[in-house]
Design a protein around this motif. Sequence first.
Motif, PDB file in Angstrom:
ATOM      1  N   PHE A  52     -57.733  28.264  41.958  1.00 23.54           N
ATOM      2  CA  PHE A  52     -57.982  26.823  41.860  1.00 23.54           C
ATOM      3  C   PHE A  52     -59.060  26.511  40.816  1.00 23.54           C
ATOM      4  CE2 PHE A  52     -56.573  26.891  46.451  1.00 23.54           C
ATOM      5  CZ  PHE A  52     -55.291  26.515  46.120  1.00 23.54           C
ATOM      6  N   PHE A  81     -57.700  26.839  54.886  1.00 28.96           N
ATOM      7  CA  PHE A  81     -58.695  25.892  54.398  1.00 28.96           C
ATOM      8  C   PHE A  81     -59.651  25.482  55.513  1.00 28.96           C
ATOM      9  CE2 PHE A  81     -55.373  25.746  51.351  1.00 28.96           C
ATOM     10  CZ  PHE A  81     -55.961  25.377  50.154  1.00 28.96           C
ATOM     11  N   PHE A  87     -49.835  20.034  56.602  1.00 27.25           N
ATOM     12  CA  PHE A  87     -49.092  18.881  56.079  1.00 27.25           C
ATOM     13  C   PHE A  87     -48.827  17.918  57.225  1.00 27.25           C
ATOM     14  CE2 PHE A  87     -47.422  22.477  53.328  1.00 27.25           C
ATOM     15  CZ  PHE A  87     -48.435  22.316  52.402  1.00 27.25           C
ATOM     16  N   TYR A  98     -42.869  26.413  55.112  1.00 27.61           N
ATOM     17  CA  TYR A  98     -42.971  25.854  53.758  1.00 27.61           C
ATOM     18  C   TYR A  98     -42.901  26.925  52.666  1.00 27.61           C
ATOM     19  CZ  TYR A  98     -44.515  22.793  49.982  1.00 27.61           C
ATOM     20  OH  TYR A  98     -44.597  22.069  48.819  1.00 27.61           O
TER      21      TYR A  98
ATOM     22  N   ILE B 468     -54.881  19.388  50.701  1.00 27.52           N
ATOM     23  CA  ILE B 468     -53.477  19.409  51.120  1.00 27.52           C
ATOM     24  C   ILE B 468     -52.598  19.775  49.931  1.00 27.52           C
ATOM     25  CG2 ILE B 468     -51.591  17.910  51.849  1.00 27.52           C
ATOM     26  CD1 ILE B 468     -53.186  16.942  53.985  1.00 27.52           C
ATOM     27  N   GLU B 470     -53.677  21.452  47.343  1.00 33.90           N
ATOM     28  CA  GLU B 470     -53.983  22.854  47.028  1.00 33.90           C
ATOM     29  C   GLU B 470     -53.272  23.806  47.977  1.00 33.90           C
ATOM     30  OE1 GLU B 470     -58.351  22.343  44.945  1.00 33.90           O
ATOM     31  OE2 GLU B 470     -58.214  23.200  46.935  1.00 33.90           O
ATOM     32  N   ALA B 471     -53.168  23.370  49.241  1.00 34.24           N
ATOM     33  CA  ALA B 471     -52.492  24.233  50.208  1.00 34.24           C
ATOM     34  C   ALA B 471     -51.053  24.474  49.777  1.00 34.24           C
ATOM     35  CB  ALA B 471     -52.535  23.605  51.597  1.00 34.24           C
ATOM     36  N   ALA B 472     -50.380  23.394  49.325  1.00 32.65           N
ATOM     37  CA  ALA B 472     -48.987  23.545  48.899  1.00 32.65           C
ATOM     38  C   ALA B 472     -48.901  24.504  47.723  1.00 32.65           C
ATOM     39  CB  ALA B 472     -48.420  22.180  48.525  1.00 32.65           C
ATOM     40  N   ILE B 473     -49.828  24.363  46.776  1.00 35.20           N
ATOM     41  CA  ILE B 473     -49.808  25.239  45.602  1.00 35.20           C
ATOM     42  C   ILE B 473     -50.117  26.671  46.009  1.00 35.20           C
ATOM     43  CG2 ILE B 473     -51.086  25.763  43.484  1.00 35.20           C
ATOM     44  CD1 ILE B 473     -51.165  22.712  43.038  1.00 35.20           C
ATOM     45  N   ASN B 474     -51.064  26.819  46.926  1.00 37.29           N
ATOM     46  CA  ASN B 474     -51.416  28.144  47.431  1.00 37.29           C
ATOM     47  C   ASN B 474     -50.215  28.819  48.092  1.00 37.29           C
ATOM     48  OD1 ASN B 474     -52.592  29.676  50.096  1.00 37.29           O
ATOM     49  ND2 ASN B 474     -53.738  30.092  48.230  1.00 37.29           N
TER      50      ASN B 474
END
Lengths: 376, 567
Positions: A52, A81, A87, A98, B468, B470-474
């Motif tokens: 990131f 996190f 989501f 996902y 949120i 970033e989570a998807a990208i992660n």
Amino acid sequence: MGSVIINNMTKKFGEFTALHDINLEIEEGEFFALLGPSGCGKTTTMRCIAGFENPTSGKIYIGNNEVENIPANKRNCGMVFQSYALFPHMNVFDNVAYSLNIKELNSSNPVKQLAIYARLLNNRLGKHPKAIQEKVMEILKYVELDKHADRLTSELSGGQQQRVALARALVMEPAVLLMDEPLSNLDQKLRHSMRNTIRTIQQDLGITTIFVTHDQEEAMSMADRIAVMDKGHIVQIGTPTDLYSNPSTPFIADFVGTSNILSGTVAGEENGLVIVKGDGFVLRSANKALKDELNVIIRPEHVKVEAVDSIIDDKKTNVIEGTVIMSTYLGSIVRYDVQVGSYQLIVDTTYSSGSNIFEEGRKVKLTVEHERVLLI
Amino acid sequence: MKKLKNSFNGLSVVKILIYAFFGLFMLLPLFSVFLVSFTGQPINILGSLTDPAILSSTIEKFKGASLENYKQVFSNAGYLDGLKNSLLLGFLVTLIVIVICVPMAYGIARTKMPFKKTISALCMVPLIVPTFISAYAFIIMFGRSGWVTEIYNVLGGEGMLLNPYSMAGVVTVQVFFFFPYALWTLVAAFKISDVSLEEASQNLGAKNWFTFIFVTFPLALPGIISSALLIFTVSFSDFGTPIVLAPKELNLLVVEAYREIAGFFNWGGAAILTVVMVIVAAFFFWLQHLFTKGKNYGSVSGKPKQQKLIENKTLTRILSGYSFLVVLVPLFAMLSVALQSVATTWGKDLLPNGYTLDHYKTIFTTSMGNIQNSIMLATGALVLSVIIATFVSYFVVRQNSSKLDFMASIPLVVPGIAFGIALIQTFNTAPLHLTGTAVLLIIAYTIRRLPYMVRSTMGAMRAIKQDIEEAAINLGATPLTAAITIIGPLMLPGIAAGSILVFITVIKEASVSILLAPPEWAPMSLAIFHNILRAEYYSAAAMSIVLIVLVLLLQGAANLLSRKQKL
């Protein structure tokens, strides 16, 4: 699975340097904690590993591959996190599924991709293939959430949300599991049981795990090794016992456990013992002195409190006189604040019923064994 | 080198395109209108860049630049009167609205007034009606053959109770149709002023009215001033009411500017009036911004204070009755339009002579095109503003692009008629000859309504935490996939609610439509306007009702969406 190696990593945000020349080697299967006060750079380090943030200079290797040109979505680092980042418009099952859907998306033809997009947007628009269903249910069973697969994540308790986040990260079989203060949103009791859960799962799967926390107790109880960070530097790396018994700086001594830190000067040597003098004390230490002006570290539980008239052989142990300022009864231990010179020393003594507590204002003798006087 | 490559991706191309859009269709027209206010002749900036011949003529024009037009503002009686009258209008409307609203707001915020919910609901009526329709409704009521005039005469009055074609008429319409803008700010202001202080005052022996004047009112004062400034800007910029009601001898800036451009093609005159309008509107907007900065009257914090509501029967009944009187005026105005739309003829009588649906039949046969135009233009503006607003809010929220944030709020201070004039002037000739096309109309609508759309999408974007995404990208998603599967669905309710509001306001829009719409693209608002000018009141009424019903339906859908979003 893989090891994580960081070489000479520096990260700048504009003028501000968040990370100074970080070097880390985390072994495969290791549970590694990044510990430090807020703003020390531990989260930035983790975000660089996850992709990131891009380091300003230096290299990161995950499983022996240099990752500079691998974008965050291809690094295969499962991340939990701090806020869980579940989501909110998907149920538990869809959250966990996902990454598997994305994996299938990337290896499908355009027509099939549309179908996958459809079921990602609304789970009534398409069924998941059996392989995905089984895999998701298996991991949900593992974190004991298989009965809640259809629930919305907002309907779950904090601990359950935490386990969904964990399951979602684990299902993609990541090379590394990254956890950013995962327990900070839980209450005290739940935090203790989640520590055990996470540690058990980590041991069970043997997955390389990097855990960011500001809570030294959390790091000490869970991690194989800990890197303590301060102001963008790594101050010391070691096992929990290492850090506790051989802190390399007063900062570590203070941050890892409770310490009495006194400044003193080396006054000579006698029978292989270093004599250190300071304001209101003379102490002999069995440890080596590396410089003349130094810090004396004494852990509270290594000090014993005796009545001022008791007779102690001051050849075998250190004896200091002081005055009790405050005594606090904490159940199994009694904590004293004792005035010695200009210092207030913290002393923890085990308490068994019947033994008497020195009340405030009493003169006492403190004893510390020569080996327990650390010089840094 | 590496940094440069990283930052130059698809998103930065989008950002450049958005800047280009704002630059070309908003900043350039406003800037060139500013230039024309000096030269007195149209300036073709785009042409000057592409064609040397145009460039030299532009330079010629600059040589003739002078402050002549600015002198005219103070010497030309028409302009000076226009400015004075517009300021007077704004001032009168503001004063009356505040006087009318303070008791109502107090009643809603602080008392157990009966029928509070009904009154609040009726306060929505003025907000859904375009002002040129409300102006026209007042003609039906107060005009020479209006039913109010009839009642007044029967009761022994002579002539008209209130001549709608006058300053008083314009003021009355604006007061009754703009008061809700102030009301809710005032309600919020009365809610936050501290009850315990009032109780202290009473405890010290003060009478109720004394407490209200010396404690409650001063505490609510910042809110009152802020809403007064808002009303002033709205009234000053309003085009619909004056264009229908203002008589020839009553000069108002908006009307004057419209006549200069539409009647006389006096570029210099229109330009200077535009500049004056923008400056006045921007000044009052800035004042209002200054007043609300740091004070959030609109929003309710997590822990609302428990307030004791006044139960005194006499007081609450008086307040309730009074509030009904206020909200009933716009309601009656709309009912009058509705009645006229189904009347065979309606002379100087209390009720029409007979009823028919013929006017609707006429509309749905001959004016179907206008309805279609409205819907198509509004859809175009909706699509364009959804795209722009979504990206703008992404850049503002995620990349802290305060320049874009500022850019997107400029349209708030530019009165519609001023913006229309600026656009006509700029895109009148080659190389970008867009005046008289549907494209320019859609762009104008989009820019006018963009601030509202951006506010709505920005709220939705802010509600999505960065982690949120970033989570998807992660988890392996590309930024695009994350946008489609996570950000998009989460923003959807906000986008939908915002876009319905854009749709509604575009359908209601008068100033830009009247200035820019070519005949083949005439929307409903323009058709109604023409009908009113041609005194075809019955079909104007029927078309107005169709427009209002459309707006009501969409408003209902928007409310439903935003309620869903909260759940």
